[in-house]
Write an enzyme that holds these catalytic residues in place. Sequence first.
Site, PDB file in Angstrom:
ATOM      1  N   GLU A 124       0.807  -1.210   0.000  1.00 40.08           N
ATOM      2  CA  GLU A 124       0.000   0.000   0.000  1.00 40.08           C
ATOM      3  C   GLU A 124       0.842   1.261   0.000  1.00 40.08           C
ATOM      4  OE1 GLU A 124      -2.082  -1.121   3.515  1.00 40.08           O
ATOM      5  OE2 GLU A 124      -1.071   0.381   4.731  1.00 40.08           O
ATOM      6  N   CYS A 148       7.309  -7.148   6.196  1.00 43.63           N
ATOM      7  CA  CYS A 148       8.561  -6.666   6.795  1.00 43.63           C
ATOM      8  C   CYS A 148       9.110  -7.735   7.730  1.00 43.63           C
ATOM      9  CB  CYS A 148       8.320  -5.373   7.566  1.00 43.63           C
ATOM     10  SG  CYS A 148       9.831  -4.635   8.240  1.00 43.63           S
ATOM     11  N   CYS A 152       8.705  -5.023  14.358  1.00 41.94           N
ATOM     12  CA  CYS A 152       8.564  -4.039  15.435  1.00 41.94           C
ATOM     13  C   CYS A 152       7.232  -4.279  16.133  1.00 41.94           C
ATOM     14  CB  CYS A 152       8.636  -2.624  14.869  1.00 41.94           C
ATOM     15  SG  CYS A 152      10.232  -2.251  14.097  1.00 41.94           S
ATOM     16  N   GLY A 204       7.773  -2.305   4.934  1.00 44.52           N
ATOM     17  CA  GLY A 204       9.113  -2.820   4.704  1.00 44.52           C
ATOM     18  C   GLY A 204      10.214  -1.921   5.235  1.00 44.52           C
ATOM     19  N   GLU A 205      11.414  -2.470   5.300  1.00 48.31           N
ATOM     20  CA  GLU A 205      12.626  -1.741   5.691  1.00 48.31           C
ATOM     21  C   GLU A 205      13.409  -1.416   4.421  1.00 48.31           C
ATOM     22  OE1 GLU A 205      15.691   0.111   6.579  1.00 48.31           O
ATOM     23  OE2 GLU A 205      14.444  -0.303   8.350  1.00 48.31           O
ATOM     24  N   SER A 236      13.528   6.351   5.405  1.00 45.72           N
ATOM     25  CA  SER A 236      13.368   6.059   6.829  1.00 45.72           C
ATOM     26  C   SER A 236      13.844   4.643   7.119  1.00 45.72           C
ATOM     27  CB  SER A 236      11.897   6.206   7.232  1.00 45.72           C
ATOM     28  OG  SER A 236      11.701   5.773   8.562  1.00 45.72           O
ATOM     29  N   HIS A 260      11.779   5.579  18.361  1.00 50.60           N
ATOM     30  CA  HIS A 260      10.685   5.064  19.187  1.00 50.60           C
ATOM     31  C   HIS A 260      11.040   4.718  20.631  1.00 50.60           C
ATOM     32  CE1 HIS A 260       8.760   5.094  15.360  1.00 50.60           C
ATOM     33  NE2 HIS A 260       9.436   4.062  14.897  1.00 50.60           N
ATOM     34  N   ASN A 339      -1.391   4.589  15.990  1.00 50.40           N
ATOM     35  CA  ASN A 339      -2.634   4.185  15.336  1.00 50.40           C
ATOM     36  C   ASN A 339      -2.915   2.726  15.681  1.00 50.40           C
ATOM     37  OD1 ASN A 339      -3.689   6.392  13.521  1.00 50.40           O
ATOM     38  ND2 ASN A 339      -1.565   6.311  12.825  1.00 50.40           N
ATOM     39  N   CYS A 382      -0.031   2.857   8.179  1.00 52.51           N
ATOM     40  CA  CYS A 382       0.645   1.887   7.327  1.00 52.51           C
ATOM     41  C   CYS A 382       0.309   0.457   7.722  1.00 52.51           C
ATOM     42  CB  CYS A 382       2.154   2.095   7.402  1.00 52.51           C
ATOM     43  SG  CYS A 382       3.057   0.941   6.387  1.00 52.51           S
TER      44      CYS A 382
END
Length: 414
Positions: A124, A148, A152, A204-205, A236, A260, A339, A382
Site C-alpha cells: 500500500e 517486513c 517491530c 518494509g525496511e 526512513s 521510538h 494508530n 501503514c
Amino acid sequence: MTSAVGISVPNTDAQSSQSASQTTVEQEVLKSKVNLLGMSRIELEQFFEQIGEKKFRAGQIMKWIHQYFVTDLAEMTNISGKLRTKLEQVCEIKAPEVVHRHYSKDGTRKWVFRVGEGSGSLVETVLIPAEDKTGSRKTLCISSQVGCALDCSFCSTGKQGFQRDLTPAEIIGQLWVANQSYVEDVPVAERTRAVTNVVMMGMGEPLLNFKPVVHSMSIMLDDYAYGMSKRRVTLSTSGVVPMIDKLAEELDVALAISLHAPNNPLRDELVPINKKYPLEQLIAAAQRYITKDGNESARKHVTIEYVMLDGVNDHPEHAQQLVKLLKNLPSKINLIPFNPFPHAPYGRSSRNRIMAFQKTLSDAGFVCTIRQTRGDDIDAACGQLVGQVADRTRRAEQWKKKVAERQEIIRSQG
C-alpha cells in the site's frame, strides 16, 4: 539479437508470416517484454542502443512516462511510428495493479496494489496533503517490501511477516500512480507532477532492499523524470547501520530514523533490530551520514520518528533520556500518535502526555512536531488496509471452501 537486459528484438523489416513458427516466435518476444517504468536514464540509454536507436530517446521516453504519465506509445507524438512499432514488440510500460483506492474527506489518498504474478501480494501507498510556507504539499509514503522482517512490536505490517522485496518498477510505480490520479482527466500537454515529497516509510525496511530502493530514488531525483529536490526525498530506517553508511556513499537524500525509544532495553523490546545495532551504533551512523561530503543540503539534520505508546515510552524520564541521546545529533523530532490495529498490545498516548513530551524536547532546543492524524476514515496507518483486505480475502476463501465441502457432502449423500 538478445540484449544485456534480456530483450529479444525482432527484425521489423522482415516480411510478416502467418506460419505457426512465426506465431511461436512472437509469443516468445511477448514473454520477454521489459518494463520501462522502473528503468533509470542510464538503463534506458543502454536499452535504446541495444535495439539500434539513439541514446537521446531515453530522455524522451522518461518524460512521457514520468512527467506526462503516458503509457500508450501511440500518444508519444515525438516518437516515430516505426520506432513505436519496434517498442510495442519488445517493451511495456506497466504500473502495479490498483486493487483498492480510497480517498479521504481530509484529502488523504490510499492505494492498495497487487504485485507479482497470479493472485500476487498486496502493498500500500498513502498520500498525505498539507499546507506549508511554500504552498500545498503532497507527501507520498512509499512501500519498499511486501511485509517486513523486522517485526517491530507496535507495527501492523510486521505482523504480516516478510514475503519479498519490491522491484524498481513496483516502487516507482507507486509514485507514478499517485501523480497520475491527479491528472487522469487533464489533457496530456497540461499535466504536471502533483506529489511534492516522497518518504520511504511505507511497508518494509528500505535498507534491506537497498539496490531497488536507491535505484528508484535516483529516478525520483532525475530531471527527466520527477526532478525532485534531494531534501524532498526521505529514506526512513529502523537502524540497519552498515547500510546507512553505504547509502551515504551512493545517494544524497534526507534520512529519518524510526527511533521510538530513548534507551536500549526499551528499544530492544519495541524495535528488535536494536539488539544487533544498538543505539550507540545507530546514532554514530546518523552522525556520519549528515557530515558526509561537507554537510550537503539534504543532510543538515536527521528526522527522528517517535511513536507515542501509552504508558510505554511516553513518560517524562523518556523525554529527558531522548534529549541526552540526541544532544550531539542535529535532528528534528516527529512525535507520532499511535494508530491502533486489531489485537495491538498498545494504546495511544493521551494528548496531554504528548504535549508535555513535546514541551520537554522543545525547551531543550529541538524542533519537535506532532504528526497530525489523517485518513482515519480510510485506515491510513501503514499496513492497516492491507491487513483488512487480506483478512477479507482469507474469510472469502474459507467460505468458498466450506461451500464446496457442503456441496460434496450433498452429492455423496444423493
